[in-house]
Design a protein around this motif. Sequence first.
Motif, PDB file in Angstrom:
ATOM      1  N   ARG A  95       1.654  33.421  88.727  1.00  0.00           N
ATOM      2  CA  ARG A  95       0.412  33.843  89.360  1.00  0.00           C
ATOM      3  C   ARG A  95      -0.490  34.469  88.318  1.00  0.00           C
ATOM      4  N   LYS A  96      -1.738  34.093  88.345  1.00  0.00           N
ATOM      5  CA  LYS A  96      -2.671  34.589  87.344  1.00  0.00           C
ATOM      6  C   LYS A  96      -2.925  36.074  87.515  1.00  0.00           C
ATOM      7  N   SER A  97      -2.910  36.754  86.378  1.00  0.00           N
ATOM      8  CA  SER A  97      -3.170  38.196  86.390  1.00  0.00           C
ATOM      9  C   SER A  97      -4.609  38.459  86.779  1.00  0.00           C
ATOM     10  N   SER A 154      -1.422  34.927  81.596  1.00  0.00           N
ATOM     11  CA  SER A 154      -0.814  34.031  82.574  1.00  0.00           C
ATOM     12  C   SER A 154      -1.432  32.637  82.509  1.00  0.00           C
ATOM     13  N   THR A 155      -2.720  32.573  82.232  1.00  0.00           N
ATOM     14  CA  THR A 155      -3.390  31.275  82.121  1.00  0.00           C
ATOM     15  C   THR A 155      -2.816  30.470  80.970  1.00  0.00           C
ATOM     16  N   SER A 156      -2.654  31.107  79.810  1.00  0.00           N
ATOM     17  CA  SER A 156      -2.087  30.421  78.648  1.00  0.00           C
ATOM     18  C   SER A 156      -0.628  30.057  78.884  1.00  0.00           C
ATOM     19  N   THR A 157       0.104  30.944  79.556  1.00  0.00           N
ATOM     20  CA  THR A 157       1.497  30.662  79.886  1.00  0.00           C
ATOM     21  C   THR A 157       1.592  29.396  80.731  1.00  0.00           C
ATOM     22  N   ASN A 158       0.767  29.298  81.742  1.00  0.00           N
ATOM     23  CA  ASN A 158       0.777  28.116  82.611  1.00  0.00           C
ATOM     24  C   ASN A 158       0.378  26.860  81.849  1.00  0.00           C
ATOM     25  N   HIS A 159      -0.535  27.009  80.906  1.00  0.00           N
ATOM     26  CA  HIS A 159      -0.973  25.877  80.083  1.00  0.00           C
ATOM     27  C   HIS A 159       0.201  25.343  79.262  1.00  0.00           C
ATOM     28  N   HIS A 160       0.949  26.244  78.650  1.00  0.00           N
ATOM     29  CA  HIS A 160       2.120  25.851  77.863  1.00  0.00           C
ATOM     30  C   HIS A 160       3.196  25.247  78.765  1.00  0.00           C
ATOM     31  N   LEU A 161       3.410  25.867  79.917  1.00  0.00           N
ATOM     32  CA  LEU A 161       4.444  25.397  80.833  1.00  0.00           C
ATOM     33  C   LEU A 161       4.143  23.989  81.331  1.00  0.00           C
ATOM     34  N   ASP A 180      -5.614  41.928  74.448  1.00  0.00           N
ATOM     35  CA  ASP A 180      -6.425  42.239  75.616  1.00  0.00           C
ATOM     36  C   ASP A 180      -7.535  41.202  75.766  1.00  0.00           C
ATOM     37  N   LEU A 181      -7.851  40.855  76.994  1.00  0.00           N
ATOM     38  CA  LEU A 181      -8.912  39.911  77.256  1.00  0.00           C
ATOM     39  C   LEU A 181     -10.232  40.659  77.369  1.00  0.00           C
ATOM     40  N   ASN A 182     -11.302  40.042  76.863  1.00  0.00           N
ATOM     41  CA  ASN A 182     -12.627  40.622  76.976  1.00  0.00           C
ATOM     42  C   ASN A 182     -13.412  39.850  78.020  1.00  0.00           C
ATOM     43  N   ALA A 183     -14.186  40.558  78.807  1.00  0.00           N
ATOM     44  CA  ALA A 183     -14.899  39.928  79.912  1.00  0.00           C
ATOM     45  C   ALA A 183     -16.085  39.097  79.439  1.00  0.00           C
ATOM     46  N   LEU A 184     -16.644  39.409  78.262  1.00  0.00           N
ATOM     47  CA  LEU A 184     -17.791  38.672  77.755  1.00  0.00           C
ATOM     48  C   LEU A 184     -17.398  37.757  76.603  1.00  0.00           C
ATOM     49  N   SER A 185     -17.911  36.535  76.656  1.00  0.00           N
ATOM     50  CA  SER A 185     -17.657  35.546  75.612  1.00  0.00           C
ATOM     51  C   SER A 185     -18.800  34.549  75.653  1.00  0.00           C
ATOM     52  N   VAL A 243      14.324  26.945  80.954  1.00  0.00           N
ATOM     53  CA  VAL A 243      12.875  26.799  81.125  1.00  0.00           C
ATOM     54  C   VAL A 243      12.293  28.070  81.737  1.00  0.00           C
ATOM     55  N   VAL A 244      13.005  28.658  82.698  1.00  0.00           N
ATOM     56  CA  VAL A 244      12.552  29.906  83.318  1.00  0.00           C
ATOM     57  C   VAL A 244      12.511  31.030  82.282  1.00  0.00           C
ATOM     58  N   GLN A 245      13.545  31.097  81.435  1.00  0.00           N
ATOM     59  CA  GLN A 245      13.573  32.113  80.379  1.00  0.00           C
ATOM     60  C   GLN A 245      12.409  31.928  79.417  1.00  0.00           C
ATOM     61  N   TYR A 246      12.115  30.675  79.117  1.00  0.00           N
ATOM     62  CA  TYR A 246      11.002  30.379  78.214  1.00  0.00           C
ATOM     63  C   TYR A 246       9.674  30.819  78.826  1.00  0.00           C
ATOM     64  N   ARG A 247       9.524  30.570  80.120  1.00  0.00           N
ATOM     65  CA  ARG A 247       8.311  31.010  80.812  1.00  0.00           C
ATOM     66  C   ARG A 247       8.151  32.528  80.689  1.00  0.00           C
ATOM     67  N   GLY A 248       9.244  33.254  80.853  1.00  0.00           N
ATOM     68  CA  GLY A 248       9.205  34.708  80.707  1.00  0.00           C
ATOM     69  C   GLY A 248       8.848  35.130  79.296  1.00  0.00           C
ATOM     70  N   ASN A 249       9.371  34.392  78.317  1.00  0.00           N
ATOM     71  CA  ASN A 249       9.063  34.676  76.918  1.00  0.00           C
ATOM     72  C   ASN A 249       7.579  34.490  76.632  1.00  0.00           C
ATOM     73  N   LEU A 250       6.990  33.449  77.204  1.00  0.00           N
ATOM     74  CA  LEU A 250       5.558  33.204  77.020  1.00  0.00           C
ATOM     75  C   LEU A 250       4.727  34.345  77.595  1.00  0.00           C
ATOM     76  N   LEU A 251       5.120  34.810  78.774  1.00  0.00           N
ATOM     77  CA  LEU A 251       4.372  35.871  79.443  1.00  0.00           C
ATOM     78  C   LEU A 251       4.339  37.166  78.639  1.00  0.00           C
ATOM     79  N   GLU A 252       5.343  37.360  77.791  1.00  0.00           N
ATOM     80  CA  GLU A 252       5.385  38.575  76.980  1.00  0.00           C
ATOM     81  C   GLU A 252       4.350  38.551  75.866  1.00  0.00           C
ATOM     82  N   THR A 253       3.889  37.352  75.503  1.00  0.00           N
ATOM     83  CA  THR A 253       3.008  37.235  74.342  1.00  0.00           C
ATOM     84  C   THR A 253       1.626  36.669  74.632  1.00  0.00           C
ATOM     85  N   MET A 254       1.374  36.238  75.885  1.00  0.00           N
ATOM     86  CA  MET A 254       0.070  35.645  76.190  1.00  0.00           C
ATOM     87  C   MET A 254      -0.288  35.857  77.650  1.00  0.00           C
TER      88      MET A 254
END
Length: 381
Positions: free
Chosen positions: A176-178, A141-148, A318-323, A128-139
């Motif tokens: 921790r959120k970026s 921190s917020t999305s990673t926590n959502h999946h976790l 990359d995240l954009n500040a405006l949406s 599970v820890v390895q999977y969390r690390g895998n998520l962080l490489e592609t999304m």
Amino acid sequence: MASVFRREGTKFFHADFRDAKGIRRHRSTKVTSRKEAEKIAAKYEEAAQKRRTFVQVKQVISDLHEEITGETVKAVSLRDFISEWLKEKEAETKPSTMDFYRSATTRFADFIGTQDNGDIFHVGRASVVQYRGNLLETMSSTSTNHHLKCIKMLFRAAKKNGIIAEDPAESVDTVRKSEEGTERLPFELDDIKKVLALADDEWKSIILVGLYIGQRLSDVAKLEWSAIDLDSEKITLVTTKTGRRMSLPIATPLKNHLTKTPKEKRQGPLHPHAAAVFAKTGKVSTLSNQFAKLLAAAGLREKVSHTKTKSGRGAKRDLNALSFHSLRHTAVSLLKAAGVDQATVMEMIGHESEQMSAHYTHVGEESLKKAAAKLPDIVSE
């Protein structure tokens, strides 16, 4: 030699044994029979002293469970349990959330693959820890926590149903959120005017409604004319995210915009195209991308060219500040700048928190109308 004892105030016996390094260990046996507890303690010591692998230790516990209870621990594949869990969740979960659960659990099952023998019983914390690390490489921190959190729900259900004895995800913390690029900023009024100048009629309306009632894109997209009472200057809706029923005042600039639509056409969705898109998918991603393109055309954010922090199929964007959500922040900022108190702002926008509920119980309709009246007119300026 392993022994057992009972701590004061507990009904279960605890095992006292030594590991391969001679270090004394204490573990609850979770049984009230001394005879059964002694068997468990002996098995604990045997597993600890032989330096068994995680899978072997789990097998010892499985054999022990069968010996004591007479019940066989059935081997259940991770994918099979996921399938059963999704069926169970379907009756109590919104379609859009179910889509996420399917996506998140499929991704986890693909990651696990044949490691841990493909059996949910053998999935360990390390995986599970390895999977969390895998998520962080592609999304993010917020999305990673959502999946976790979804995976944590899955394993909690497996433990509750007696499929596993220990939850491997229970002690895996969220990340921790970026702080880089994650803050959603409010618009400057001149920037909103730039976007309005480039938007077609429907998007102009979506933007104005989003700004003046401060609601999310999903709620603006599905808004019906039947929810709009121009005479009493109120919009009544049930929010998609929280299911909260809200009665919102219509600011004068928004009312002026809405009354431009002839009375005979005030039926069905306020924004037909957006409503159709949302109804078809249950998501706002397509609409969000359309709005992002408008922002890019106005020079307010990078073009939607899938800019990434690294190359590859799973690269993190990359995240954009405006949406579109920034309109919600803009409404909050404008209301606060006009001197509207925090409680009224929270009530009008629909924010809920335990902290705020301690400060107020109800905000009256008159207060909301006064707040709406303080919003600037960006249409006729």
